[in-house]
Design an enzyme around this catalytic site. Structure first.
Site, PDB file in Angstrom:
ATOM      1  CE  LYS A  14       2.437   5.290   8.708  1.00  0.00           C
ATOM      2  NZ  LYS A  14       1.005   5.335   8.925  1.00  0.00           N
ATOM      3  CG  ASP A  65       6.037   3.369   0.647  1.00  0.00           C
ATOM      4  OD1 ASP A  65       6.357   4.008   1.670  1.00  0.00           O
ATOM      5  OD2 ASP A  65       4.860   3.215   0.286  1.00  0.00           O
ATOM      6  CE1 TYR A  86      -3.675   2.541   0.624  1.00  0.00           C
ATOM      7  CE2 TYR A  86      -2.345   3.298   2.464  1.00  0.00           C
ATOM      8  CZ  TYR A  86      -3.404   3.480   1.604  1.00  0.00           C
ATOM      9  OH  TYR A  86      -4.201   4.581   1.718  1.00  0.00           O
TER      10      TYR A  86
END
Length: 439
Positions: free
Chosen positions: A273, A245, A147
């Site tokens: 994050k 990613d 994702y």
């Protein structure tokens, strides 16, 4: 087992559904895959969160990763408060942006310039646009189960066969937006080669391959070393940019993210994050010759009023400085993650319940599955009903795991061996009841 009281959460959830689609602002929070009502959280402290019914939980979600030091870390909290006192956002440059940029560049090999954004979705979307401009090619390759945010070109499913053009996996995404997205199988180089051949045959060419080197969005499924090394070689051979990613794994799996495990550099790397210390943030970076194509240096446009806002920059800067000052923190958290997963595995073995476990630094995952999980199709064979029963039992015992079999768990620095033992004791009771009374 006696259940915790959730009346206030139930009422708040029903109220929320009147004004927010599904009652939540991100789908997994609705608890649809595990059942029950999501606790509405009012505060956190270290390894714990407390809901509106005054139930306290040991939190293995940690805001989906960024809270390495747990909730309400004193230094990060002070940094946020100091910044807020000077203003929330200016839409203008600040020296905090430069300081955090230098910090990231000094830690991650292969990054010479970095651009801050406000989310991981923005970071991956912008990195792909930049890759297409740099290579002057149109197609991209992603992997089933990875994702990379909810931008249109990345919301695709695999379809049939090893190499297929992506079909939209969400209503509202026109097929024209995904026709240049090819989907390969994680940990399968042959499927990647097939995608490249298909793209070349139609004359588009592959601009980039984007991958979570440590996948955290189908559960925790790391790349095989040979697979990630093979991707690097394929990209070099065909003039394709490799985008790593690391929105989830960056500074989480280790100080240098996946590089500690694989020694493989991306041409572009995306972050999120942790580099906001819990504040909304994202970033993408790479070599100067690629990054200089971004406006205002180049013609590739990307902008955002809140990009690099001082509150997030200050929080992220303090978080990374704390991590650099205490590199052994990752060894400690990995030890706790292994204690947890090995303990769960031993309990499940004693009840003859199939369980697969995995740890990468402070990240952990487990599947109720008879076979090792190497890709998304393997993950889909997991017993989601068993996970739902386990999740509900642990929640009622005061332990908060991700509300999906296909998510990753996180250790924070305020946890210790005694806390993990407490969790394992609760897990033994829950699994014993499941074994005795069924799902």
């Amino acid at each position: 087992m006696e259940s915790l009281e959730h009346l206030n959460s139930i009422n708040d959830f029903n109220t929320a559904k009147q004004v927010i689609p599904g009652g939540v602002n991100s789908p997994v929070r609705a608890f649809k895959s595990v059942g029950g009502t999501p606790p509405f959280i009012v505060k956190g402290n270290g390894a714990y969160i407390t809901d509106v019914d005054n139930n306290t939980y040991i939190d293995f979600v940690q805001s989906w990763g960024p809270l390495i030091f747990g909730h309400c870390d004193k230094e990060i909290e002070e940094a946020v408060i100091d910044s807020v006192k000077n203003g929330l956002s200016f839409g203008a440059p600040t020296t905090l942006e430069t300081a955090l940029a230098k910090e990231v560049i000094s830690i991650v090999d292969g990054i010479e310039k970095i651009r801050f954004v406000s989310s991981g979705t923005e970071a991956t979307m912008s990195a792909i646009r930049l890759a297409r401009a740099y290579t002057k090619k149109e197609d991209i390759i992603k992997f089933e189960g990875c994702y990379h945010g909810h931008s249109d070109a990345l919301l695709v499913s695999a379809g049939s066969g090893l190499a297929t053009f992506g079909n939209p996996s969400s209503p509202g995404v026109p097929s024209d937006f995904t026709k240049h997205t090819l989907v390969a199988t994680y940990n399968d180089l042959e499927s990647v080669e097939s995608c490249i051949a298909l793209s070349n045959s139609k004359g588009s060419g592959v601009a980039c391959i984007i991958i979570e080197p440590i996948a955290g969005n189908m559960g925790l499924v790391p790349s095989d070393v040979e697979f990630l090394e093979g991707l690097r070689l394929l990209c070099d051979k065909h003039g394709i940019l490799l985008i790593l990613d690391e929105v989830m794994s960056g500074f989480r799996a280790s100080l240098s993210g996946s590089q500690s495990f694989y020694k493989v550099r991306g041409d572009l790397t995306t972050f999120g994050k942790v580099i906001g210390g819990g504040m909304p943030v994202g970033a993408f970076g790479g070599s100067d010759d690629i990054m200089q194509l971004l406006s205002p240096s180049g013609a590739v446009y990307q902008a955002g009023t809140l990009s690099g806002n001082p509150v997030a920059m200050h929080a992220g800067l303090v978080a990374l400085q704390k991590l650099r000052a205490n590199p052994k923190i990752y060894q400690s958290m990995e030890s706790l993650a292994l204690q947890l997963t090995n303990g769960l595995k031993a309990i499940c073995d004693s009840f003859k319940i199939p369980l697969q476990v995995c740890v990468r630094g402070s990240m952990f995952g487990f599947f109720f599955n008879e076979n090792p999980v190497k890709n998304f199709q393997d993950a889909l064979k997991s017993d989601t009903k068993m996970y739902a029963a386990f999740h509900q039992g642990m929640l009622n015992s005061g332990v908060y795991f991700a509300a999906s079999q296909f998510e990753t768990g996180f250790i924070c620095a305020t946890m210790d061996s005694k806390l993990i033992d407490e969790v394992l004791q609760k897990a033994h009771v829950v699994l014993s009841e499941i074994k005795t009374y069924g799902i």
